[in-house]
Design a protein around this motif. Sequence first.
Motif, short mmCIF file in Angstrom:
data_model
loop_
_atom_site.label_atom_id
_atom_site.label_comp_id
_atom_site.label_asym_id
_atom_site.label_seq_id
_atom_site.Cartn_x
_atom_site.Cartn_y
_atom_site.Cartn_z
N PRO A 163 27.84 34.76 33.85
CA PRO A 163 28.59 33.66 34.49
C PRO A 163 28.97 34.03 35.92
CG PRO A 163 29.49 34.16 32.32
CD PRO A 163 28.52 35.26 32.65
N ARG A 164 29.12 32.99 36.73
CA ARG A 164 29.62 33.21 38.08
C ARG A 164 31.16 33.15 38.08
NH1 ARG A 164 25.92 29.49 41.99
NH2 ARG A 164 25.47 28.38 40.05
N TRP A 165 31.76 34.06 38.82
CA TRP A 165 33.20 34.10 39.02
C TRP A 165 33.49 33.88 40.51
CZ3 TRP A 165 36.88 37.40 35.70
CH2 TRP A 165 36.48 37.38 34.36
N VAL A 166 34.76 33.70 40.81
CA VAL A 166 35.16 33.58 42.21
C VAL A 166 36.09 34.73 42.55
CG1 VAL A 166 37.12 32.04 41.70
CG2 VAL A 166 36.11 32.05 44.00
N ALA A 167 35.87 35.33 43.71
CA ALA A 167 36.74 36.38 44.23
C ALA A 167 37.73 35.75 45.20
CB ALA A 167 35.92 37.46 44.94
N LEU A 168 39.02 36.01 44.96
CA LEU A 168 40.10 35.42 45.75
C LEU A 168 41.03 36.51 46.25
CD1 LEU A 168 41.09 32.79 43.04
CD2 LEU A 168 39.87 32.22 45.14
N PRO A 169 41.67 36.31 47.41
CA PRO A 169 42.75 37.24 47.78
C PRO A 169 43.90 37.07 46.79
CG PRO A 169 42.64 35.38 49.30
CD PRO A 169 41.44 35.26 48.41
N ALA A 170 44.61 38.15 46.50
CA ALA A 170 45.64 38.13 45.46
C ALA A 170 46.72 37.10 45.73
CB ALA A 170 46.25 39.52 45.32
N ASP A 224 30.26 44.94 49.78
CA ASP A 224 31.55 45.49 50.22
C ASP A 224 32.11 44.71 51.39
OD1 ASP A 224 32.11 47.63 48.42
OD2 ASP A 224 30.50 48.78 49.33
N GLU A 225 31.24 44.29 52.31
CA GLU A 225 31.69 43.50 53.45
C GLU A 225 32.25 42.16 52.99
OE1 GLU A 225 28.53 43.00 56.22
OE2 GLU A 225 28.11 45.14 56.40
N VAL A 226 31.55 41.53 52.05
CA VAL A 226 32.01 40.24 51.52
C VAL A 226 33.42 40.37 50.96
CG1 VAL A 226 31.65 38.49 49.74
CG2 VAL A 226 29.70 39.37 51.02
N LEU A 227 33.63 41.37 50.11
CA LEU A 227 34.91 41.49 49.42
C LEU A 227 36.03 41.97 50.34
CD1 LEU A 227 33.57 42.80 46.01
CD2 LEU A 227 34.20 40.47 46.66
N GLU A 228 35.68 42.73 51.37
CA GLU A 228 36.70 43.09 52.36
C GLU A 228 37.20 41.84 53.08
OE1 GLU A 228 38.37 45.82 53.16
OE2 GLU A 228 37.42 46.87 51.48
N LEU A 229 36.29 40.94 53.41
CA LEU A 229 36.68 39.69 54.07
C LEU A 229 37.50 38.81 53.14
CD1 LEU A 229 33.32 38.96 55.92
CD2 LEU A 229 35.53 39.42 57.01
N VAL A 230 37.16 38.80 51.86
CA VAL A 230 37.95 38.04 50.89
C VAL A 230 39.35 38.62 50.78
CG1 VAL A 230 38.19 37.41 48.46
CG2 VAL A 230 35.95 37.26 49.57
N THR A 231 39.45 39.93 50.63
CA THR A 231 40.75 40.59 50.52
C THR A 231 41.62 40.31 51.74
OG1 THR A 231 39.75 42.33 49.18
CG2 THR A 231 41.90 42.80 50.14
N ALA A 232 40.98 40.23 52.90
CA ALA A 232 41.72 39.97 54.14
C ALA A 232 42.13 38.51 54.29
CB ALA A 232 40.87 40.40 55.34
N GLY A 245 33.91 44.10 37.82
CA GLY A 245 34.37 45.43 37.48
C GLY A 245 33.85 46.50 38.41
N LEU A 246 32.66 46.29 38.96
CA LEU A 246 32.05 47.28 39.85
C LEU A 246 32.71 47.31 41.22
CD1 LEU A 246 28.27 46.66 39.03
CD2 LEU A 246 29.68 48.61 38.30
N TYR A 247 33.33 46.19 41.63
CA TYR A 247 33.87 46.10 42.99
C TYR A 247 35.37 45.82 42.99
CZ TYR A 247 29.09 46.09 44.75
OH TYR A 247 27.80 46.43 45.06
N GLN A 248 36.10 46.38 42.04
CA GLN A 248 37.55 46.21 42.03
C GLN A 248 38.19 46.89 43.23
OE1 GLN A 248 39.16 47.68 38.35
NE2 GLN A 248 38.06 46.20 37.09
N ARG A 249 39.26 46.26 43.73
CA ARG A 249 40.00 46.84 44.84
C ARG A 249 41.38 46.18 44.92
NH1 ARG A 249 36.03 46.38 49.31
NH2 ARG A 249 34.65 46.64 47.53
N PRO A 250 42.36 46.86 45.50
CA PRO A 250 43.70 46.26 45.64
C PRO A 250 43.63 44.98 46.49
CG PRO A 250 43.78 48.62 46.07
CD PRO A 250 42.33 48.25 45.99
#
Length: 287
Positions: A163-170, A224-232, A245-250
């Motif tokens: 399934p596809r999920w969405v990555a969001l800033p916390a 990693d670039e994608v998720l850094e931009l999402v986290t920001a 699970g592979l790309y977890q980060r605070p």
Amino acid sequence: MDAHLRELRYFVATAEESTVTAAAARLFVSQPALSKQLRALERRLGFDLFERLPRGLTLTSQGSVLLPVAREVLAAWDRGYAEARAAAHPNQLVVGMQTAVGRDLQRPAVERFRATLPGWTVSLRLVGWDDPTAGLADGTSDVAFVWLPISADFATRVLITEPRWVALPAHHPLADRPSVPFELLLDEPFVALPATAGPLRDFWLAVDARPGPPVVAAEATAADEVLELVTAGVGIALLAEGNTGLYQRPGLVCRPVPDLPPAELAVAWRRTDNRDAVRAFLDSVQP
């Protein structure tokens, strides 16, 4: 009259797809660029390869004669290039990938391959999203783990469907939901793959599920670039369930998007590459 290999690939793809739209998507180029290249080739040849019809293209008599020749030339070049590259690095198989593979696929495959061909080594190569074939198109990878879709010029075997999920800033307003319907994401700014990723970019933007174009806040060439931009907080992004699970980060929260079709992770190879080492690795990859 000389023709470049790229032009021959454009000609063959367009002949097989019968429309510039479908051929451009297969080749990961824009429609205007493909049309321009085909016209330029026809001018240099001195005759038309296609008859332009309201609903597509058909080969002219000259185009029908050249098509099998072009296929033979491309197949011979691909074989020769693979053999020449292998001669420079004997007994080495290069495996391309776009993201961390995980999922208990990569390590067992390498172990089985080495047991089958003990004199061989495996080189793992991370390739940016600007090449959706993970090095197969330019010959720098022998086989690859890829996310579909990719060009029909390459053979693929689906390994995992997720399934596809969405990555969001916390801190995102939707981060507290257990799941997020895609309709709630339609107006959100997205972090996109580069335009050169073609249909793969569209898939991770879920273009088929939208009534209009997506809002693209930024582009990135690596996970990693994608998720850094999402986290920001620059934008949000879709990803496969296994990658959460592979790309977890605070500062990052991932939630399922239940109403989107799933993503497919596949092993891919060049259709004309029949080397024993390639076949051995493919046989070693077991989901």
